[in-house]
Scaffold this motif. Structure first.
Motif, mmCIF file in Angstrom:
data_model
loop_
_atom_site.group_PDB
_atom_site.id
_atom_site.type_symbol
_atom_site.label_atom_id
_atom_site.label_comp_id
_atom_site.label_asym_id
_atom_site.label_seq_id
_atom_site.Cartn_x
_atom_site.Cartn_y
_atom_site.Cartn_z
ATOM 1 N N GLY A 1 -10.472 2.125 16.739
ATOM 2 C CA GLY A 1 -11.758 1.513 16.441
ATOM 3 C C GLY A 1 -12.431 2.068 15.202
ATOM 4 N N ASP A 2 -11.977 3.222 14.703
ATOM 5 C CA ASP A 2 -12.521 3.739 13.441
ATOM 6 C C ASP A 2 -12.128 2.799 12.299
ATOM 7 O OD1 ASP A 2 -13.561 5.851 14.798
ATOM 8 O OD2 ASP A 2 -12.111 7.338 14.079
ATOM 9 N N GLN A 3 -12.958 2.741 11.287
ATOM 10 C CA GLN A 3 -12.708 1.864 10.145
ATOM 11 C C GLN A 3 -12.149 2.664 8.978
ATOM 12 O OE1 GLN A 3 -16.233 -0.388 9.202
ATOM 13 N NE2 GLN A 3 -16.612 -0.950 11.333
ATOM 14 N N LEU A 4 -11.275 2.012 8.216
ATOM 15 C CA LEU A 4 -10.666 2.680 7.069
ATOM 16 C C LEU A 4 -10.536 1.713 5.895
ATOM 17 C CD1 LEU A 4 -7.585 1.409 7.080
ATOM 18 C CD2 LEU A 4 -7.194 3.171 8.792
ATOM 19 N N ARG A 5 -10.199 2.277 4.758
ATOM 20 C CA ARG A 5 -10.046 1.515 3.523
ATOM 21 C C ARG A 5 -8.692 1.870 2.910
ATOM 22 N NH1 ARG A 5 -13.750 -0.563 -0.390
ATOM 23 N NH2 ARG A 5 -12.942 -0.527 -2.529
ATOM 24 N N LEU A 6 -7.918 0.865 2.531
ATOM 25 C CA LEU A 6 -6.608 1.048 1.919
ATOM 26 C C LEU A 6 -6.668 0.671 0.446
ATOM 27 C CD1 LEU A 6 -4.381 -0.615 4.675
ATOM 28 C CD2 LEU A 6 -4.868 1.823 4.407
ATOM 29 N N PHE B 1 0.804 -1.220 0.000
ATOM 30 C CA PHE B 1 0.000 0.000 0.000
ATOM 31 C C PHE B 1 0.844 1.281 0.000
ATOM 32 C CE2 PHE B 1 -2.633 -3.287 2.043
ATOM 33 C CZ PHE B 1 -3.713 -3.266 1.179
ATOM 34 N N THR B 2 2.181 1.154 -0.043
ATOM 35 C CA THR B 2 3.027 2.342 -0.131
ATOM 36 C C THR B 2 2.692 3.120 -1.395
ATOM 37 O OG1 THR B 2 4.826 1.253 1.074
ATOM 38 C CG2 THR B 2 5.406 3.164 -0.264
ATOM 39 N N ARG B 3 2.534 4.441 -1.262
ATOM 40 C CA ARG B 3 2.123 5.362 -2.339
ATOM 41 C C ARG B 3 0.644 5.194 -2.703
ATOM 42 N NH1 ARG B 3 6.555 7.647 -5.336
ATOM 43 N NH2 ARG B 3 8.558 6.818 -4.616
ATOM 44 N N GLY B 4 -0.086 4.465 -1.887
ATOM 45 C CA GLY B 4 -1.511 4.302 -2.114
ATOM 46 C C GLY B 4 -2.312 5.339 -1.347
ATOM 47 N N VAL B 5 -3.570 5.013 -1.058
ATOM 48 C CA VAL B 5 -4.481 5.960 -0.413
ATOM 49 C C VAL B 5 -5.150 5.309 0.787
ATOM 50 C CG1 VAL B 5 -6.616 7.292 -0.700
ATOM 51 C CG2 VAL B 5 -4.928 7.235 -2.539
ATOM 52 N N LEU B 6 -5.203 6.030 1.896
ATOM 53 C CA LEU B 6 -5.962 5.636 3.074
ATOM 54 C C LEU B 6 -7.191 6.537 3.152
ATOM 55 C CD1 LEU B 6 -4.675 4.941 6.659
ATOM 56 C CD2 LEU B 6 -6.483 6.615 6.296
ATOM 57 N N ARG B 7 -8.379 5.942 3.255
ATOM 58 C CA ARG B 7 -9.619 6.704 3.346
ATOM 59 C C ARG B 7 -10.408 6.223 4.557
ATOM 60 N NH1 ARG B 7 -12.222 9.813 -0.310
ATOM 61 N NH2 ARG B 7 -10.815 9.055 -1.962
ATOM 62 N N LEU B 8 -10.888 7.161 5.375
ATOM 63 C CA LEU B 8 -11.636 6.820 6.577
ATOM 64 C C LEU B 8 -13.100 6.556 6.235
ATOM 65 C CD1 LEU B 8 -10.054 9.464 8.934
ATOM 66 C CD2 LEU B 8 -9.700 6.997 9.029
ATOM 67 N N ASN B 9 -13.629 5.451 6.748
ATOM 68 C CA ASN B 9 -15.015 5.061 6.482
ATOM 69 C C ASN B 9 -15.974 5.448 7.603
ATOM 70 O OD1 ASN B 9 -14.273 3.933 4.041
ATOM 71 N ND2 ASN B 9 -14.115 1.848 4.847
ATOM 72 N N THR B 10 -15.457 5.610 8.818
ATOM 73 C CA THR B 10 -16.310 5.934 9.962
ATOM 74 C C THR B 10 -15.625 6.974 10.836
ATOM 75 O OG1 THR B 10 -15.372 4.180 11.357
ATOM 76 C CG2 THR B 10 -17.252 3.584 9.975
ATOM 77 N N GLY B 11 -16.348 7.445 11.847
ATOM 78 C CA GLY B 11 -15.783 8.374 12.814
ATOM 79 C C GLY B 11 -15.861 9.822 12.372
ATOM 80 N N ALA B 12 -15.215 10.701 13.155
ATOM 81 C CA ALA B 12 -15.249 12.138 12.885
ATOM 82 C C ALA B 12 -14.571 12.492 11.576
ATOM 83 C CB ALA B 12 -14.584 12.897 14.035
ATOM 84 N N GLY B 13 -13.661 11.655 11.118
ATOM 85 C CA GLY B 13 -12.952 11.932 9.870
ATOM 86 C C GLY B 13 -13.524 11.211 8.670
ATOM 87 N N GLN B 14 -14.745 10.701 8.772
ATOM 88 C CA GLN B 14 -15.338 9.938 7.672
ATOM 89 C C GLN B 14 -15.276 10.721 6.356
ATOM 90 O OE1 GLN B 14 -19.357 8.696 8.367
ATOM 91 N NE2 GLN B 14 -19.533 7.584 6.456
ATOM 92 N N GLY B 15 -14.753 10.061 5.313
ATOM 93 C CA GLY B 15 -14.645 10.679 4.008
ATOM 94 C C GLY B 15 -13.301 11.310 3.728
ATOM 95 N N LEU B 16 -12.502 11.576 4.772
ATOM 96 C CA LEU B 16 -11.178 12.162 4.571
ATOM 97 C C LEU B 16 -10.204 11.085 4.088
ATOM 98 C CD1 LEU B 16 -10.833 14.481 7.688
ATOM 99 C CD2 LEU B 16 -11.716 15.027 5.414
ATOM 100 N N TRP B 17 -9.186 11.513 3.365
ATOM 101 C CA TRP B 17 -8.197 10.560 2.861
ATOM 102 C C TRP B 17 -6.806 11.175 2.892
ATOM 103 C CZ3 TRP B 17 -5.217 11.717 -1.427
ATOM 104 C CH2 TRP B 17 -5.642 12.827 -2.184
ATOM 105 N N GLY B 18 -5.811 10.314 2.833
ATOM 106 C CA GLY B 18 -4.434 10.776 2.824
ATOM 107 C C GLY B 18 -3.564 9.856 1.996
#
Length: 299
Positions: free
Chosen positions: A245-250, A201-218
């Motif tokens: 405990g927040d969920q994310l997508r790689l 996943f190096t040089r890929g994208v992390l996107r938050l699915n839940t929590g206060a940061g839902q929808g943000l990515w880095g």
């Protein structure tokens, strides 16, 4: 009201010519995540085009500067930070970055009499003392961006875009996980994620699915496997209250090399770089006795 006469409805023009006007300005802000906000400087809320423009937001705008030709239109919006309109957390998280803005001049006594004066995007946002100041950039701002093809060895496409053509939903290239530990909203410790080799996943994208940061990515800087856990580090910290405990997508990363495109993604036909461009050493190449100058492949 510079530029307001262009494309102005006859009814609104007639209203202006009376000299006794009931005018207000309305703004619609559409964030990249699809959320839409309506504001007006009138003392009562107004509604049209299926959107309510709230009067309680405290939003105002400075005079719109519009010009003919290719000059850049710009203005600024000023407003108070409030929980039900624009709040400090959303600005810090970048949710209003590059949001689309439309601004109308409206007859508040008859909202069918209106003209669209401005359309563009939010640029720089500054906040202080419970208020914010946002730069609004017109459509002609796009003319300041470089265009054209860049000839270089690495691929110029973004993984998954129209020119790349790779399907990011392909099994084996995305993973969902629950955060075991987060440090400074930039370093995330996750379960091992079996089936994905280290560095996948190096040089890929992390996107938050839940929590206060839902929808943000880095953008992912590194992907390291240690023992029974996996550590994902971003290039920049996410500006939100992210918790264990927040969920994310790689999404798998691409270093834009031809070998990676061919071997990791099997997408060599869509490679948007020029891997056979000669390097600087080619400029120093001279004929040598014993070598054949056939003009054949350099490979």
């Amino acid at each position: 009201m510079s530029g307001a006469g262009r494309g102005m409805p006859a009814a609104l023009r007639a209203h202006l010519e009376t000299g006794h006007t009931t005018l207000a300005r309305c703004w619609a802000v559409t964030r990249r995540d699809g959320e839409v906000y309506g504001f007006t400087d009138h003392d009562c809320s107004l509604s049209f085009d299926g959107l309510t423009f709230k009067a309680s937001s405290g939003l105002t705008a400075r005079s719109l500067q519009q010009a003919t030709g290719l000059s850049v239109d710009n203005t600024e919006a000023l407003g108070a930070l409030s929980d039900d309109a624009v709040n400090e957390a959303d600005i810090d998280a970048g949710r209003f970055d590059d949001a689309e803005v439309r601004a109308w001049l409206v007859n508040w006594a008859d909202v069918s009499q209106r003209v669209l004066q401005f359309r563009g995007h939010i640029g720089e946002i500054r906040r202080a003392g419970g208020a914010f100041q946002a730069e609004l950039r017109g459509l002609s701002e796009q003319l300041n961006r470089p265009v054209g093809r860049v000839y270089q060895k690495p691929c110029t496409a973004v993984l998954g875009d129209a020119t790349c053509g790779f399907d990011l939903t392909t099994p084996g290239y995305v993973a969902e996980a629950v955060i075991s530990e987060v440090r400074e909203t930039q370093i995330f410790r996750l379960p091992l994620l079996p089936g994905f080799e280290p560095g996948w996943f190096t040089r890929g994208v992390l996107r938050l699915n839940t929590g206060a940061g839902q929808g943000l990515w880095g953008a992912i800087k590194s992907d390291v496997t240690q023992g029974d856990s996996r550590t994902i580090t971003l290039w920049q910290a996410l500006r939100a209250d992210i918790r264990d405990g927040d969920q994310l997508r790689l999404t798998a990363g691409c270093d834009r090399r031809f070998e990676t495109c061919r071997l990791k993604f099997n997408n060599a036909l869509n490679f948007q770089g020029f891997p056979d461009i000669p390097g600087e050493d080619w400029l120093m190449a001279v004929p040598r006795q014993g070598n054949r100058n056939t003009g054949g492949s350099r490979r």
